[in-house]
Scaffold this active site. Structure first.
Site, PDB file in Angstrom:
ATOM      1  N   ASN A   1       0.878  -1.162   0.000  1.00  0.00           N
ATOM      2  CA  ASN A   1       0.000   0.000   0.000  1.00  0.00           C
ATOM      3  C   ASN A   1       0.918   1.215   0.000  1.00  0.00           C
ATOM      4  O   ASN A   1       1.583   1.488   1.003  1.00  0.00           O
ATOM      5  CB  ASN A   1      -0.902   0.016   1.227  1.00  0.00           C
ATOM      6  CG  ASN A   1      -1.843   1.210   1.249  1.00  0.00           C
ATOM      7  OD1 ASN A   1      -1.650   2.187   0.546  1.00  0.00           O
ATOM      8  ND2 ASN A   1      -2.867   1.122   2.078  1.00  0.00           N
TER       9      ASN A   1
ATOM     10  N   ARG B   1       0.490   4.211   0.415  1.00  0.00           N
ATOM     11  CA  ARG B   1       0.156   5.240   1.409  1.00  0.00           C
ATOM     12  C   ARG B   1       0.660   4.889   2.801  1.00  0.00           C
ATOM     13  O   ARG B   1       0.600   5.721   3.707  1.00  0.00           O
ATOM     14  CB  ARG B   1      -1.355   5.458   1.438  1.00  0.00           C
ATOM     15  CG  ARG B   1      -1.873   6.039   0.122  1.00  0.00           C
ATOM     16  CD  ARG B   1      -3.337   6.357   0.168  1.00  0.00           C
ATOM     17  NE  ARG B   1      -3.576   7.355   1.203  1.00  0.00           N
ATOM     18  CZ  ARG B   1      -4.741   7.570   1.778  1.00  0.00           C
ATOM     19  NH1 ARG B   1      -5.793   6.865   1.410  1.00  0.00           N
ATOM     20  NH2 ARG B   1      -4.880   8.485   2.707  1.00  0.00           N
ATOM     21  N   CYS B   2       1.157   3.659   2.972  1.00  0.00           N
ATOM     22  CA  CYS B   2       1.592   3.174   4.284  1.00  0.00           C
ATOM     23  C   CYS B   2       3.113   3.320   4.426  1.00  0.00           C
ATOM     24  O   CYS B   2       3.873   2.803   3.603  1.00  0.00           O
ATOM     25  CB  CYS B   2       1.195   1.706   4.429  1.00  0.00           C
ATOM     26  SG  CYS B   2       1.891   0.886   5.874  1.00  0.00           S
ATOM     27  N   SER B   3       3.563   3.986   5.478  1.00  0.00           N
ATOM     28  CA  SER B   3       5.000   4.200   5.664  1.00  0.00           C
ATOM     29  C   SER B   3       5.749   2.887   5.865  1.00  0.00           C
ATOM     30  O   SER B   3       6.860   2.717   5.342  1.00  0.00           O
ATOM     31  CB  SER B   3       5.258   5.144   6.835  1.00  0.00           C
ATOM     32  OG  SER B   3       4.825   4.575   8.056  1.00  0.00           O
TER      33      SER B   3
ATOM     34  N   ARG C   1       6.137   1.296   2.494  1.00  0.00           N
ATOM     35  CA  ARG C   1       7.165   1.993   1.700  1.00  0.00           C
ATOM     36  C   ARG C   1       8.567   1.656   2.202  1.00  0.00           C
ATOM     37  O   ARG C   1       9.492   1.446   1.414  1.00  0.00           O
ATOM     38  CB  ARG C   1       6.937   3.509   1.734  1.00  0.00           C
ATOM     39  CG  ARG C   1       5.707   3.959   0.964  1.00  0.00           C
ATOM     40  CD  ARG C   1       5.658   5.474   0.795  1.00  0.00           C
ATOM     41  NE  ARG C   1       5.835   6.221   2.024  1.00  0.00           N
ATOM     42  CZ  ARG C   1       4.854   6.615   2.836  1.00  0.00           C
ATOM     43  NH1 ARG C   1       3.587   6.306   2.540  1.00  0.00           N
ATOM     44  NH2 ARG C   1       5.111   7.313   3.920  1.00  0.00           N
TER      45      ARG C   1
END
Length: 114
Positions: free
Chosen positions: A8, A10-12, A15
């Site tokens: 995802n 948007r997920c740190s 990433r």
């Protein structure tokens, strides 16, 4: 080595895990944005079995839909059904290589299967 990450962007944590994979020499990364291309129930069951995890351990229990569906006391099958129907409930990121599956929480956990 091939690695697949259910990601995802948007997920740190997702990433950070992807960055570890991309920075590891010899790792060919396949990225699946699981909210756009969610795994089906059978795939989820397979991934959790390979990880040695119960589906409950991969459940984002804090999501409003988890509460709406009453998943706090749900069994394995109900959780897998809910995750397949509502992929936002899948804790991320999941990473699979020939050596196994790990949930990238913390992201460094993926080093165990590289």
């Amino acid at each position: 080595m091939k690695a697949t990450i259910w990601h995802n962007p948007r997920c740190s944590k997702s990433r950070q895990t992807l960055a570890i994979l991309e920075a590891t020499p010899g790792v060919e990364v396949s990225v699946i944005e699981y909210l756009k291309s969610p795994p089906d129930r059978a795939e989820l069951a397979r991934l959790y079995a390979r990880a040695g995890m119960a589906p409950r351990d991969g459940l984002r229990a804090g999501e409003p839909i988890a509460k709406e569906l009453g998943l706090a006391g749900a069994d394995r099958d109900a959780i897998l059904d809910a995750m397949a129907a509502h992929p936002i409930l899948i804790e991320r990121p999941l990473v699979e290589t020939d050596k196994g599956v790990r949930l990238g929480r913390p992201p460094e956990k993926v080093l165990e299967i590289l």
